[in-house]
Design a protein around this motif. Structure first.
Motif, PDB file in Angstrom:
ATOM      1  N   THR A   1     -30.001 -44.379   9.329  1.00 39.26           N
ATOM      2  CA  THR A   1     -29.045 -43.704   8.436  1.00 39.26           C
ATOM      3  C   THR A   1     -27.949 -44.665   8.009  1.00 39.26           C
ATOM      4  O   THR A   1     -27.549 -44.692   6.837  1.00 39.26           O
ATOM      5  CB  THR A   1     -28.428 -42.469   9.143  1.00 39.26           C
TER       6      THR A   1
ATOM      7  N   ALA B   1     -23.160 -47.234  13.758  1.00 37.68           N
ATOM      8  CA  ALA B   1     -24.011 -46.107  14.176  1.00 37.68           C
ATOM      9  C   ALA B   1     -23.441 -45.437  15.418  1.00 37.68           C
ATOM     10  O   ALA B   1     -23.378 -44.201  15.507  1.00 37.68           O
ATOM     11  CB  ALA B   1     -25.432 -46.598  14.436  1.00 37.68           C
TER      12      ALA B   1
ATOM     13  N   ARG C   1     -18.599 -40.098   3.598  1.00 34.62           N
ATOM     14  CA  ARG C   1     -19.258 -40.839   4.682  1.00 34.62           C
ATOM     15  C   ARG C   1     -19.398 -42.322   4.309  1.00 34.62           C
ATOM     16  O   ARG C   1     -19.196 -43.201   5.148  1.00 34.62           O
ATOM     17  CB  ARG C   1     -20.639 -40.234   4.967  1.00 34.62           C
TER      18      ARG C   1
ATOM     19  N   LEU D   1     -24.437 -41.837  14.290  1.00 36.84           N
ATOM     20  CA  LEU D   1     -25.537 -41.811  13.326  1.00 36.84           C
ATOM     21  C   LEU D   1     -26.677 -42.671  13.841  1.00 36.84           C
ATOM     22  O   LEU D   1     -26.484 -43.533  14.696  1.00 36.84           O
ATOM     23  CB  LEU D   1     -25.070 -42.365  11.972  1.00 36.84           C
TER      24      LEU D   1
END
Length: 201
Positions: free
Chosen positions: A171, A162, A144, A167
Motif C-alpha cells: 500500500t 508502513a 493519506r 499500512l
C-alpha cells in the motif's frame, strides 16, 4: 509597578500598586495617557468602546505600556484580535491571584504570557493552520498521500512509513507511486525537494 485595573483582586497581588481604575473603554484610554502605567489589565467587554479597540488606541500613542487582557471569552476570534492589537498577555477571568501576579510581572518586563488554556488553544490553532497550508500546497494529493509525502520529506523509508501508518508495504509503495505521478517527479529525491520547499518535513 503601576497598573490600571478593573478587577478588585489586584489589590491582593503582592508588589503591584493599583494607580487607576476605569469603567469604560474611553476612560481607560484617557487614564492611560495621563498616568502612563506599566501594565493595564484590560477587559474586552466595556461600555462605549471594547477592550480590543481601546488596546489599539493606547498602544498607538504609548507602545511601552503592557496590555494584559482579562476576559470571560475563550473564542479564538477574541484571542487573535487582542494579539493583533499588541496585547502581550491573555488570561481568562477566574485566574487566581498568583497567576495574575505572575502575568503582570511578565508583561511589565516585556514578555508575552498566556494562560495554559489559551496557550493550548493557540497551539491547536497553529497546528490546524499548518496542516491546511500543507494540504493546499499539493491539492491533487489525498490526505493519506499528504501524510506519506510528509514522512518521505523527513527521510523515512517505505518500511518505516508502513509501520508508522499501520499500512502494508504494498500500500505504501502504491501511495509513493501515486505521489510521484501527481507531482510529476521521477524519484524520491525530487519529491523531497518539492515537499520541503512547501514546508513539509
Amino acid at each position: 509597578m503601576g497598573a490600571i485595573r478593573e478587577h478588585a483582586l489586584l489589590t491582593l497581588v503582592p508588589d503591584v500598586e493599583v494607580v487607576g481604575e476605569a469603567a469604560t473603554g474611553n476612560d481607560t484610554i484617557t487614564q492611560a495617557a495621563a498616568i502612563q502605567p506599566d501594565v493595564i489589565l484590560m477587559d474586552l467587554q466595556m461600555p462605549d468602546l471594547n477592550g480590543v479597540e481601546a488596546t489599539r488606541r493606547i498602544l498607538e500613542t504609548s507602545p511601552h505600556i503592557g496590555i494584559l487582557v482579562l476576559t470571560m471569552f475563550e473564542d479564538d476570534d477574541s484571542v487573535f484580535a487582542a494579539m493583533r492589537t499588541g496585547a502581550r498577555g491573555y488570561l481568562l477571568k477566574g485566574a487566581d491571584r498568583g497567576e495574575i501576579g505572575r502575568a503582570i510581572k511578565a508583561v511589565s518586563s516585556g514578555e508575552a504570557i498566556f494562560s495554559p488554556a489559551i496557550a493550548h488553544r493557540l497551539m491547536e490553532y497553529f497546528a490546524t493552520v499548518t496542516s491546511q497550508t500543507h494540504r493546499s500546497a499539493f491539492p491533487q494529493l489525498t490526505e493519506r498521500e499528504h501524510e506519506v509525502l510528509a514522512l518521505i520529506a523527513q527521510g523515512v523509508s517505505n518500511a518505516d512509513i508502513a509501520a508508522r501508518l499501520h499500512l502494508s508495504a504494498k500500500t505504501v509503495r502504491n501511495h509513493v507511486s501515486n505521489i510521484f505521478n501527481k507531482l510529476q517527479v521521477v524519484d524520491r529525491a525530487h519529491a523531497i525537494i518539492l515537499a520541503r520547499d512547501a514546508g513539509l518535513g
